[in-house]
Write an enzyme that holds these catalytic residues in place. Structure first.
Site, PDB file in Angstrom:
ATOM      1  N   ASN A  22      10.768  48.743 110.799  1.00 38.76           N
ATOM      2  CA  ASN A  22       9.756  47.677 110.867  1.00 38.76           C
ATOM      3  C   ASN A  22      10.323  46.287 110.608  1.00 38.76           C
ATOM      4  O   ASN A  22       9.604  45.303 110.688  1.00 38.76           O
ATOM      5  CB  ASN A  22       8.600  47.998 109.922  1.00 38.76           C
ATOM      6  CG  ASN A  22       7.856  49.241 110.390  1.00 38.76           C
ATOM      7  OD1 ASN A  22       7.997  49.643 111.546  1.00 38.76           O
ATOM      8  ND2 ASN A  22       7.118  49.866 109.495  1.00 38.76           N
ATOM      9  N   ARG A  91       4.116  49.516 119.159  1.00 38.94           N
ATOM     10  CA  ARG A  91       3.268  48.444 118.607  1.00 38.94           C
ATOM     11  C   ARG A  91       4.073  47.150 118.506  1.00 38.94           C
ATOM     12  O   ARG A  91       3.578  46.081 118.787  1.00 38.94           O
ATOM     13  CB  ARG A  91       2.783  48.894 117.225  1.00 38.94           C
ATOM     14  CG  ARG A  91       2.059  47.839 116.424  1.00 38.94           C
ATOM     15  CD  ARG A  91       0.594  47.950 116.526  1.00 38.94           C
ATOM     16  NE  ARG A  91      -0.064  47.016 115.611  1.00 38.94           N
ATOM     17  CZ  ARG A  91      -1.280  46.534 115.831  1.00 38.94           C
ATOM     18  NH1 ARG A  91      -1.949  46.873 116.907  1.00 38.94           N
ATOM     19  NH2 ARG A  91      -1.844  45.697 114.985  1.00 38.94           N
ATOM     20  N   CYS A 115       1.346  53.997 117.000  1.00 38.15           N
ATOM     21  CA  CYS A 115       0.743  55.209 116.438  1.00 38.15           C
ATOM     22  C   CYS A 115      -0.788  55.115 116.438  1.00 38.15           C
ATOM     23  O   CYS A 115      -1.354  54.070 116.132  1.00 38.15           O
ATOM     24  CB  CYS A 115       1.230  55.399 115.003  1.00 38.15           C
ATOM     25  SG  CYS A 115       2.955  55.866 114.954  1.00 38.15           S
ATOM     26  N   PRO A 121      -6.315  46.721 116.168  1.00 39.35           N
ATOM     27  CA  PRO A 121      -6.618  45.490 116.907  1.00 39.35           C
ATOM     28  C   PRO A 121      -5.525  44.441 116.709  1.00 39.35           C
ATOM     29  O   PRO A 121      -4.665  44.592 115.836  1.00 39.35           O
ATOM     30  CB  PRO A 121      -7.930  45.025 116.273  1.00 39.35           C
ATOM     31  CG  PRO A 121      -7.906  45.586 114.907  1.00 39.35           C
ATOM     32  CD  PRO A 121      -7.183  46.901 114.994  1.00 39.35           C
ATOM     33  N   ASP A 123      -6.612  41.048 116.706  1.00 39.84           N
ATOM     34  CA  ASP A 123      -7.465  39.846 116.586  1.00 39.84           C
ATOM     35  C   ASP A 123      -6.869  38.797 115.643  1.00 39.84           C
ATOM     36  O   ASP A 123      -6.977  37.585 115.879  1.00 39.84           O
ATOM     37  CB  ASP A 123      -8.866  40.238 116.127  1.00 39.84           C
ATOM     38  CG  ASP A 123      -8.839  41.000 114.805  1.00 39.84           C
ATOM     39  OD1 ASP A 123      -9.482  40.567 113.851  1.00 39.84           O
ATOM     40  OD2 ASP A 123      -8.100  42.004 114.720  1.00 39.84           O
TER      41      ASP A 123
END
Ligand code: EPZ
Length: 412
Positions: A22, A91, A115, A121, A123
């Protein structure tokens, strides 16, 4: 990919922690922001990294990946719409949006995947882009973002604590003269990205959770950066030691794992650690009470593997997931394997046991797949885990490394 796992084996040995998935994903995207070549060390050989490399090469960057070192040359980089299937697979492809807004003031990209642990979302990202002077629209799963105001400065308050949105907002604002971002969430992985941008020459400061940026001239240079250790991988191997034998994990940064390590210590497990190493020995602990939270709270990415560990407790452990809406699958698998698990919504109560009856499992996502591997190793016979590809997204060479530790695991 499907694998076969035999329960019953003793797991014993030492593993060296890989670079953090990550952190490396946004770092790879951020390499486009450098005014020169970038050398990244401690890059994990995981499928998400190979997917990002495919996108970088599509953008005419030169990428050489040898061992765990990667050299990226973005000299020939040019703008292209990102309609690649790799963007939908993971992602972290959404970090290209902020980077493209910094470089080209526009971006057209397939909406991200990742995942299926909730609605996922974006947003908060989109609101940040608007606050930075951009507009967007979404049509047929394609997100288009473009500049409407040439504002020289901005002051943002992110609408929710989001690692991805915080990093993306930092990227997207780099063309402005000045900005500040409040209510960000960086976690160790986001801090690694900020350190990298500072090395590239971007004047970013982080004080009391507020990011401030001043535009400055970037000089042309080779930037070298070592990816921080993957704290989730480190803890997964440590839990393997607590469940199945004796494991030493090296090249870790245990300062990033204060909360989960304290929980294990307080529960009385046989675990000891220095700044860079963790030693874990098969042992039983007292019941644990875990509620996932944003950093430095208990990380949601460790919730499933701690759920399996709670089988080796004396008493009833309580685990609650507060970050993602759908991340409790492992408790149903544990219950189907004979464990005493009460599951209601995002809460599970697990009674410790050592009677796990092997069965076949299906991995639904990266961390669930890793937890299934631990559960299968606790079984009394053999298990088949289907869709194990999910685990290869975030655990470098896990099958060979488990074999080296004595695990009986084969690819079907
Ligand atoms: C990152 O996801 C990690 N993924 C996740 O790891 C990790 O679990 C998560 O951070 C939290 O630590 C990558 O870095 C690729 P968030 P991210 O934005 O950025 C909601 C793994 O297993 N939210 O901090 O997507 C979101 O739904 C993965 O390695 C919005 O509502 O996480 C979640 O409930 C899984 N709107 C919460 O915020 C948004 O625009 C935290 O998400 C963004 C997020």
């Amino acid at each position: 990919m499907d694998i076969k796992v035999s329960g019953g084996s003793i797991i014993k040995g030492t593993v060296f922690c890989s670079g953090a998935k990550n952190a490396v994903i946004p770092l790879l995207c951020a390499s486009l922001l450098s005014k020169g070549k970038v050398m990244l060390r401690n890059v994990p050989r995981i499928s998400d990294v190979f997917d990002i490399c495919h996108i970088l090469r599509y953008l005419d960057c030169k990428v050489v990946f040898k061992g765990h070192t990667m050299l990226i040359d973005n000299t020939n980089l040019k703008y292209k719409p990102l309609f690649l299937e790799e963007c939908q697979k993971i992602r972290g492809s959404y970090y290209f949006i902020g980077v493209f807004l910094a470089l080209f003031s526009k971006c057209e990209i397939l909406l991200p995947g990742g995942c299926k642990i909730g609605s996922r979302p974006i947003d908060v990202h989109l609101q940040a882009f608007e606050d930075l002077g951009f507009k967007y629209f979404i049509e047929d799963n394609i997100l288009t973002v473009y500049k409407i105001k040439v504002n020289e400065e901005a002051s943002l308050v992110l609408t929710k604590k989001s690692v991805g949105a915080s990093i993306n907002a930092i990227f997207a604002g780099l063309r402005l003269n000045h900005y500040e971002i409040k209510n960000g969430l960086y976690e160790p992985e986001g801090l690694d990205v900020i350190h990298f941008l500072q090395k590239l020459g971007y004047h970013l400061t982080l004080n009391n959770e507020v990011i401030r940026y001043e535009k400055s001239k970037l000089d042309f240079k080779l930037t070298k950066h070592t990816v921080i250790p993957d704290r989730m991988e480190a803890m997964t191997y440590a839990i393997l030691g607590l469940l199945k034998g004796e494991v030493t994990v090296k090249r870790v940064n245990t300062n990033d794992l204060t909360c989960p390590l304290k929980i294990l210590k307080d529960a009385g497990y046989q675990i000891s650690y220095t700044e860079t190493e963790i030693y874990a020995k098969k042992s039983y602990g007292k019941e644990m009470h875990i509620i996932t939270d944003v950093y430095p709270g208990f990380p949601t990415d460790l919730q499933s593997v701690f759920g399996v560990l709670s089988l080796n407790t004396i008493g009833k452990s309580k685990i609650e997931e507060t970050v993602f809406e759908k991340r409790m699958q492992i408790y149903y698998d544990m219950r189907d394997s004979g464990a005493q698990c009460e599951i209601s919504g995002n809460q599970a109560i697990v009674t410790g046991t050592n009677k796990i009856h092997s069965k076949n499992y299906n991995a639904c996502d990266l961390r669930h797949g890793a937890a299934l591997l631990l559960l299968a190793l606790l079984g009394d016979k053999e298990s088949i885990i289907t869709n194990f590809d999910y685990v290869l997204r975030g655990y470098d060479d896990i099958i060979n490394r488990l074999k080296a530790l004595g695990g009986k695991i084969t690819i079907i």
